[in-house]
Design an enzyme around this catalytic site. Structure first.
Site, PDB file in Angstrom:
ATOM      1  N   ARG A   1      45.168  51.267  37.030  1.00 25.43           N
ATOM      2  CA  ARG A   1      46.565  51.713  36.953  1.00 25.43           C
ATOM      3  C   ARG A   1      47.280  51.504  38.290  1.00 25.43           C
ATOM      4  O   ARG A   1      48.493  51.295  38.319  1.00 25.43           O
ATOM      5  CB  ARG A   1      46.627  53.182  36.488  1.00 25.43           C
TER       6      ARG A   1
ATOM      7  N   LYS B   1      30.727  54.519  40.129  1.00 24.09           N
ATOM      8  CA  LYS B   1      30.278  54.711  38.748  1.00 24.09           C
ATOM      9  C   LYS B   1      28.801  55.096  38.747  1.00 24.09           C
ATOM     10  O   LYS B   1      28.021  54.573  39.538  1.00 24.09           O
ATOM     11  CB  LYS B   1      30.483  53.425  37.939  1.00 24.09           C
TER      12      LYS B   1
ATOM     13  N   ASP C   1      38.057  55.325  40.896  1.00 27.19           N
ATOM     14  CA  ASP C   1      37.673  54.574  39.694  1.00 27.19           C
ATOM     15  C   ASP C   1      38.855  54.438  38.722  1.00 27.19           C
ATOM     16  O   ASP C   1      38.781  53.694  37.751  1.00 27.19           O
ATOM     17  CB  ASP C   1      36.487  55.271  39.013  1.00 27.19           C
TER      18      ASP C   1
ATOM     19  N   LYS D   1      45.373  43.248  33.761  1.00 21.73           N
ATOM     20  CA  LYS D   1      44.462  43.810  34.762  1.00 21.73           C
ATOM     21  C   LYS D   1      43.325  42.820  34.976  1.00 21.73           C
ATOM     22  O   LYS D   1      42.570  42.520  34.044  1.00 21.73           O
ATOM     23  CB  LYS D   1      43.921  45.162  34.266  1.00 21.73           C
TER      24      LYS D   1
HETATM   25  N1  BES Z   1      37.466  49.872  34.011  1.00 21.23           N
HETATM   26  C1  BES Z   1      37.383  51.239  33.695  1.00 21.23           C
HETATM   27  C2  BES Z   1      37.596  51.528  32.223  1.00 21.23           C
HETATM   28  C3  BES Z   1      36.569  50.973  31.253  1.00 21.23           C
HETATM   29  C4  BES Z   1      35.606  51.808  30.713  1.00 21.23           C
HETATM   30  C5  BES Z   1      36.631  49.661  30.843  1.00 21.23           C
HETATM   31  C6  BES Z   1      34.703  51.297  29.801  1.00 21.23           C
HETATM   32  C7  BES Z   1      35.714  49.162  29.929  1.00 21.23           C
HETATM   33  C8  BES Z   1      34.761  49.994  29.403  1.00 21.23           C
HETATM   34  C9  BES Z   1      38.458  52.017  34.485  1.00 21.23           C
HETATM   35  O1  BES Z   1      38.833  51.495  35.689  1.00 21.23           O
HETATM   36  C10 BES Z   1      37.917  53.382  34.729  1.00 21.23           C
HETATM   37  O2  BES Z   1      36.909  53.485  35.367  1.00 21.23           O
HETATM   38  N2  BES Z   1      38.577  54.403  34.200  1.00 21.23           N
HETATM   39  C11 BES Z   1      38.173  55.742  34.342  1.00 21.23           C
HETATM   40  C12 BES Z   1      39.411  56.571  34.587  1.00 21.23           C
HETATM   41  C13 BES Z   1      39.156  57.962  35.073  1.00 21.23           C
HETATM   42  C14 BES Z   1      38.496  57.936  36.425  1.00 21.23           C
HETATM   43  C15 BES Z   1      40.449  58.714  35.116  1.00 21.23           C
HETATM   44  C16 BES Z   1      37.457  56.167  33.066  1.00 21.23           C
HETATM   45  O3  BES Z   1      37.801  55.685  31.992  1.00 21.23           O
HETATM   46  O4  BES Z   1      36.542  56.974  33.144  1.00 21.23           O
HETATM   47 ZN    ZN Z   2      38.613  49.404  35.892  1.00 18.65          ZN
HETATM   48 ZN    ZN Z   3      37.560  52.078  37.305  1.00 21.56          ZN
END
Ligand code: BES
Ligand code: ZN
Ligand code: ZN
Length: 474
Positions: free
Chosen positions: A323, A249, A319, A237
């Protein structure tokens, strides 16, 4: 820092002395350390210019303890004017591993000061490792040194990429780095831009990058040795920034999201050393380099996206973009590369992985117990922490969508790291199910503090782990 193995004692400004206890020291040395309240088990450091020695305590002679001790020592030495240092392989009557010493030194001394207006002068440090009383052949130790140097250089390069600001490091730059790595290492390099993504129905990846002013890039590096033993694919990724998209965010959650390219960066780090290490597998490194932003052209919650393999995804949270990018990249990989032996994806995919396993640990999921066992061994050998998260039959249906095939986010935070992996499972073909592992490095790839021999910022997570996995396949 120049590291040299030697076969006899040399004069130096300082000698590193590693101690698990004070037992084997001579009386005077012992007395002075006791007076200093030096505690070996407390991993203390004591520098004595009088005796030209720096003492470092360790809890055990395990490789990880040696690495941490070496990192502590070299950081201390780096803050002095000393330039010639020696260490003997035999310490406290035990023989240390060259690879552990060197890894601790090279990973521990790393710092990222690219953006500092006044940079610390990089001083010349010569480090001599005296192998005189080693039980091993000098040539073998020399090979171990060279190999460790190659790997550590790659880990540090990965850290540099991750630490670079998103304004300076966007998909095109990642593609440029890939081209350079390909040129330096004699790899094949294919770079695809958005016109290709359109033609190839990679609509999920396309949608994520649509609001960015930077064009998305699909990067594919290939290492082909003579008579390869098999094929390995690593998909990373490469979100050069993740603002969350329209599901923006909040608060502090956006800070450090330059780290969302850590999976792709690890792929670059790995591909930068497969040739130098002379690995005997054909290795493919594939990266989805994309920026997830907001804007009038942004993809939206409620959009339905068709992935390269024809499956449709209802976007419920922009966000959960990693995936979507990986879905298309995994389809690309399996369309383009046949007879795969092992396929990994590596990604800072979910905050939930940190909730599940804490900071520092990579979560691993997949269908093959055999492959997970191999990964457990690679973890032990490399020093990178992993934890295994289990699937269960009730979680997969939570991804069902009322109007498309699946949703990209269930709206529940429970088991988020596992559910994300089950989402990716929809894009792994039947024949590759047992050849695939998903590595979520959200907790290990980037921390805003020093931990052991890892610095503030990018850690280079995944590079040593996957290289060890491959090395162990012999
Ligand atoms: N890039 C983030 C995940 C992440 C979180 C990486 C903290 C490094 C540190 C990912 O794209 C994301 O935002 N995931 C969400 C998924 C949710 C919306 C289902 C998350 O983890 O909250
Ligand atoms: Zn991400
Ligand atoms: Zn994200």
């Amino acid at each position: 820092m120049k590291i040299k193995l030697i076969n006899e004692d040399v004069e130096s400004d300082l000698e590193i002395v590693v101690l698990k206890s004070l037992k084997h020291l001579d009386k005077n040395e012992k007395k002075s350390l006791v007076e200093m309240n030096f505690s070996p088990q407390g991993e203390d450091l004591h520098l004595s210019m009088e005796s030209k020695k720096i003492y470092v305590g360790i809890k055990s002679f395990d490789n990880e303890d040696i690495k941490i001790a070496m990192a502590n020592v070299i950081r201390r030495i780096n803050s002095t004017k000393i330039s010639n240092v020696k260490i003997s392989l035999i310490q406290d009557l035990k023989e240390l591993k060259v690879s552990a010493i060197v890894e601790g030194l090279l990973l521990g001394i790393y710092s990222f000061d690219f953006y500092k207006s006044t940079k610390k002068k990089k001083k010349k440090l010569n480090l001599f490792i005296n192998c005189k009383d080693s039980n091993k052949e000098f040539e073998d130790l020399q090979n171990e040194l060279v190999k460790t140097q190659i790997i550590c250089k790659s880990v540090n390069k990965t850290r540099d990429i991750v630490n670079t600001a998103p304004e300076d490091y966007y998909p095109k730059i990642m593609a440029k780095d890939a081209k350079k790595i390909a040129k330096d290492n004699n790899l094949e390099c294919k770079i695809y831009k958005e016109d290709y993504l359109k033609e190839s129905n990679m609509n999920a990846m396309l949608a994520v990058g649509r609001a960015s002013r930077h064009e998305s890039h699909l990067i594919h590096l290939t290492y082909k040795p003579k008579n390869p033993k098999g094929k390995i694919v690593i998909v990373g990724k490469g979100l050069t920034y993740d603002a969350g998209g329209l599901s923006l965010k909040i608060g502090d959650n956006m800070i450090s999201m330059k780290c969302d390219k850590s999976g792709g960066s690890a792929v670059l780090g790995i591909m930068d050393c497969v040739n130098k290490l002379n690995l005997d597998y054909e290795i493919h490194g594939i990266i989805g380099a994309v920026e997830n932003m907001i804007g009038g052209d942004a993809y939206k919650p409620d959009d339905i996206l068709k992935v390269r393999n024809g499956k449709t995804v209802e976007v419920r949270n922009t966000d959960a973009e990693g995936r979507l990018v990986l879905a298309d990249c995994l389809c690309y990989a399996q369309d383009e590369i046949k007879d795969i032996d092992y396929i990994f994806d590596i990604a800072t995919l979910t905050g939930a992985t940190i909730v599940a396993l804490g900071e520092y640990t990579t979560s691993v999921t997949g269908h093959s117990e055999k492959m997970k066992n191999k990964m457990q061994i690679a973890s032990k050998n490399s020093g990178e922490f992993v934890g295994f998260l289990p699937y269960n039959r009730y979680l997969a249906p939570t991804l069902k969508s009322k109007i498309a095939d699946i949703v990209n986010s269930t709206g529940s935070r429970a088991g988020g790291a596992i559910v994300a992996s089950l989402f990716l499972d929809h894009f792994i073909t039947k024949e590759n199910k047992k050849k695939w592992l998903h590595l979520d490095i959200a907790g290990a790839a980037y921390r805003e503090k020093v931990w052991g021999y890892n610095p503030y910022g990018g850690s280079g997570a995944g590079v040593r782990l996957i290289l060890k996995f491959i090395e162990n396949l012999k």
